[in-house]
Design a protein around this motif. Sequence first.
Motif, PDB file in Angstrom:
ATOM      1  N   ARG A   1       6.756   1.145   6.410  1.00 20.39           N
ATOM      2  CA  ARG A   1       5.545   0.661   5.735  1.00 20.39           C
ATOM      3  C   ARG A   1       5.377   1.364   4.395  1.00 20.39           C
ATOM      4  N   ALA A   2       5.637   2.657   4.367  1.00 17.08           N
ATOM      5  CA  ALA A   2       5.534   3.401   3.107  1.00 17.08           C
ATOM      6  C   ALA A   2       6.541   2.892   2.082  1.00 17.08           C
ATOM      7  N   SER A   3       7.741   2.549   2.554  1.00 14.48           N
ATOM      8  CA  SER A   3       8.754   2.017   1.639  1.00 14.48           C
ATOM      9  C   SER A   3       8.316   0.676   1.056  1.00 14.48           C
ATOM     10  N   GLU A   4       7.771  -0.189   1.883  1.00 15.92           N
ATOM     11  CA  GLU A   4       7.306  -1.498   1.397  1.00 15.92           C
ATOM     12  C   GLU A   4       6.198  -1.331   0.368  1.00 15.92           C
ATOM     13  N   LEU A   5       5.269  -0.427   0.646  1.00 17.38           N
ATOM     14  CA  LEU A   5       4.174  -0.207  -0.292  1.00 17.38           C
ATOM     15  C   LEU A   5       4.694   0.351  -1.619  1.00 17.38           C
ATOM     16  N   ALA A   6       5.682   1.251  -1.558  1.00 23.62           N
ATOM     17  CA  ALA A   6       6.236   1.821  -2.787  1.00 23.62           C
ATOM     18  C   ALA A   6       6.926   0.747  -3.625  1.00 23.62           C
ATOM     19  N   VAL A   7       7.686  -0.146  -2.981  1.00 25.69           N
ATOM     20  CA  VAL A   7       8.366  -1.228  -3.716  1.00 25.69           C
ATOM     21  C   VAL A   7       7.349  -2.154  -4.364  1.00 25.69           C
ATOM     22  N   GLU A   8       6.324  -2.541  -3.611  1.00 20.47           N
ATOM     23  CA  GLU A   8       5.294  -3.426  -4.171  1.00 20.47           C
ATOM     24  C   GLU A   8       4.558  -2.756  -5.331  1.00 20.47           C
ATOM     25  N   THR A   9       4.343  -1.457  -5.217  1.00 18.33           N
ATOM     26  CA  THR A   9       3.596  -0.749  -6.264  1.00 18.33           C
ATOM     27  C   THR A   9       4.376  -0.704  -7.577  1.00 18.33           C
TER      28      THR A   9
ATOM     29  N   ASP B   1       4.768  -3.974  -9.573  1.00 17.88           N
ATOM     30  CA  ASP B   1       3.606  -4.434 -10.337  1.00 17.88           C
ATOM     31  C   ASP B   1       3.402  -3.656 -11.642  1.00 17.88           C
ATOM     32  N   LEU B   2       4.229  -2.653 -11.893  1.00 18.57           N
ATOM     33  CA  LEU B   2       4.081  -1.887 -13.128  1.00 18.57           C
ATOM     34  C   LEU B   2       4.420  -2.735 -14.346  1.00 18.57           C
ATOM     35  N   GLU B   3       3.776  -2.422 -15.462  1.00 17.55           N
ATOM     36  CA  GLU B   3       3.974  -3.205 -16.681  1.00 17.55           C
ATOM     37  C   GLU B   3       5.402  -3.098 -17.209  1.00 17.55           C
ATOM     38  N   LYS B   4       5.987  -1.909 -17.139  1.00 15.15           N
ATOM     39  CA  LYS B   4       7.311  -1.703 -17.727  1.00 15.15           C
ATOM     40  C   LYS B   4       8.447  -1.987 -16.759  1.00 15.15           C
ATOM     41  N   SER B   5       8.143  -2.284 -15.491  1.00 13.92           N
ATOM     42  CA  SER B   5       9.180  -2.577 -14.509  1.00 13.92           C
ATOM     43  C   SER B   5       9.660  -4.015 -14.669  1.00 13.92           C
ATOM     44  N   ILE B   6      10.994  -4.222 -14.677  1.00 15.38           N
ATOM     45  CA  ILE B   6      11.550  -5.574 -14.815  1.00 15.38           C
ATOM     46  C   ILE B   6      11.904  -6.117 -13.436  1.00 15.38           C
ATOM     47  N   ASP B   7      12.033  -7.451 -13.348  1.00 19.53           N
ATOM     48  CA  ASP B   7      12.262  -8.104 -12.057  1.00 19.53           C
ATOM     49  C   ASP B   7      13.709  -7.992 -11.593  1.00 19.53           C
ATOM     50  N   ALA B   8      14.642  -7.994 -12.527  1.00 21.96           N
ATOM     51  CA  ALA B   8      16.055  -7.936 -12.154  1.00 21.96           C
ATOM     52  C   ALA B   8      16.745  -6.841 -12.954  1.00 21.96           C
ATOM     53  N   PRO B   9      17.388  -5.907 -12.268  1.00 23.02           N
ATOM     54  CA  PRO B   9      17.462  -5.714 -10.820  1.00 23.02           C
ATOM     55  C   PRO B   9      16.093  -5.368 -10.227  1.00 23.02           C
ATOM     56  N   SER B  10      15.903  -5.780  -8.992  1.00 21.58           N
ATOM     57  CA  SER B  10      14.608  -5.590  -8.350  1.00 21.58           C
ATOM     58  C   SER B  10      14.449  -4.145  -7.883  1.00 21.58           C
ATOM     59  N   PRO B  11      13.208  -3.681  -7.735  1.00 20.46           N
ATOM     60  CA  PRO B  11      12.971  -2.317  -7.238  1.00 20.46           C
ATOM     61  C   PRO B  11      13.465  -2.165  -5.806  1.00 20.46           C
ATOM     62  N   GLN B  12      13.815  -0.943  -5.441  1.00 19.60           N
ATOM     63  CA  GLN B  12      14.261  -0.669  -4.080  1.00 19.60           C
ATOM     64  C   GLN B  12      13.933   0.764  -3.704  1.00 19.60           C
ATOM     65  N   VAL B  13      13.944   1.009  -2.399  1.00 19.46           N
ATOM     66  CA  VAL B  13      13.695   2.344  -1.866  1.00 19.46           C
ATOM     67  C   VAL B  13      14.878   2.727  -0.987  1.00 19.46           C
ATOM     68  N   VAL B  14      15.393   3.940  -1.190  1.00 16.86           N
ATOM     69  CA  VAL B  14      16.519   4.457  -0.414  1.00 16.86           C
ATOM     70  C   VAL B  14      16.078   5.745   0.275  1.00 16.86           C
TER      71      VAL B  14
ATOM     72  N   ARG C   1      13.306   3.444  -6.700  1.00 15.99           N
ATOM     73  CA  ARG C   1      14.090   3.078  -7.859  1.00 15.99           C
ATOM     74  C   ARG C   1      13.601   1.765  -8.453  1.00 15.99           C
ATOM     75  N   PHE C   2      13.447   1.767  -9.780  1.00 14.50           N
ATOM     76  CA  PHE C   2      13.125   0.531 -10.494  1.00 14.50           C
ATOM     77  C   PHE C   2      13.726   0.622 -11.903  1.00 14.50           C
ATOM     78  N   TRP C   3      13.774  -0.509 -12.601  1.00 13.36           N
ATOM     79  CA  TRP C   3      14.465  -0.597 -13.895  1.00 13.36           C
ATOM     80  C   TRP C   3      13.476  -0.933 -15.011  1.00 13.36           C
ATOM     81  N   ILE C   4      13.780  -0.407 -16.188  1.00 15.35           N
ATOM     82  CA  ILE C   4      13.012  -0.730 -17.391  1.00 15.35           C
ATOM     83  C   ILE C   4      13.966  -1.267 -18.452  1.00 15.35           C
TER      84      ILE C   4
END
Length: 388
Positions: free
Chosen positions: A270-278, A281-294, A308-311
């Motif tokens: 659940r914490a991983s899902e919430l982190a990915v969703e959070t 939704d950031l302004e500088k985060s891009i959709d592809a590649p998509s965010p992920q949690v490891v 992990r997310f990409w800008i």
Amino acid sequence: MTETTGLDWLADVFQATPLRIAVTLVAIGALVAVVLSFQRLQERLEERIRPLYSDIVSTAVLVGTFLLALATIVGVWGQTDQLRFIATEYDIGGDAVARAVVTFVIAVSALIVTRVVHRLIDEVLGSASAVTDHQREVTHRLSQVIILSVSVIVILALWIDDLGGLLVGAGFLGIIIGMAAQQVLGTILAGFVLMFARPFEIGDWIEVEGDQGIVTDISIINTHIRSFDGEFIMIPNDVIASEVVTNRSKQGRLRVEIDVGVDYAADVERASELAVETVADLEKSIDAPSPQVVTKSFGDSSVVFGVRFWIDKPSARRHAEARTAAIHAIKATFEREGIKIPYPQRELTGRAETGGFRVANEDDPEAAAQTDRESTDDRQRTSPQEGK
């Protein structure tokens, strides 16, 4: 009646020295004016005729102005006959004049060819997105050096009979200079390699030998970097060519990773899902590649996973802003959902044969006295051993 030659008749017209000085200054001023307006004249001609013809016409105007100014100055001072006498005295015949004319034609042609080649390079490479302005300028300079070098060799061949001996001597001189300045030559060659290999460009965010910053200039000798502390860093190109260079701007995007620890009692999925969703939704985060949690490890007091997310358009400022925004957003989300990010904790246990740890209770005097007696016994058992 004295026969006049060339423009020597000007000497008869302007007999006073002040007038001759004035005519000389006018001739020199006209030549300077043509030289200064040469570029503007060429641009106007290019608007009306083909560029090659504009180069020829503008060069002819420049050369004609120079010859006319020279003839005027010689004539107004009546020195044409003197020049002829010098030519006769030193046996400067038609062959020398022919060589001089050919030399002049070669020099002018070399200038015209360099301009034509420069224009061709701009037209051919200007539409290529893979070639930078800096590389086009380097290519132009190399072509200019080659054309002028060939022209100089041809001109020397006209005036020097034993040109081979001169070139051999120049070759030995070049070897000596190359051995004496091999470090400088190596740096220059590395500079050319960097310009054409393009591991980075001006404005890129790079790291070399632990120094990182923004590239502000790339020259033949060194590369200039502005660090994030406002420092000016100059790195020789041969050092860059032999070291690992990290370019964080090359791909146009950069991954940001944040380590987050959650309590062992929390729902990690659940914490991983919430982190990915959070972070999604950031302004500088891009959709592809998509965010992920490891999930990364079991920590001392938490389960650690990496968010992990990409800008895009990576820079040090955007990276710091995205990382800061992600940390704040994840903390706020976890607090709202009741997911605990624990402080560092330690768990202490006692040996079973000694009864483990017991916490004294102020309301129970017997338990407190028992604890004091056990502590006294422990000190008595350890004291003899310490004395030994």
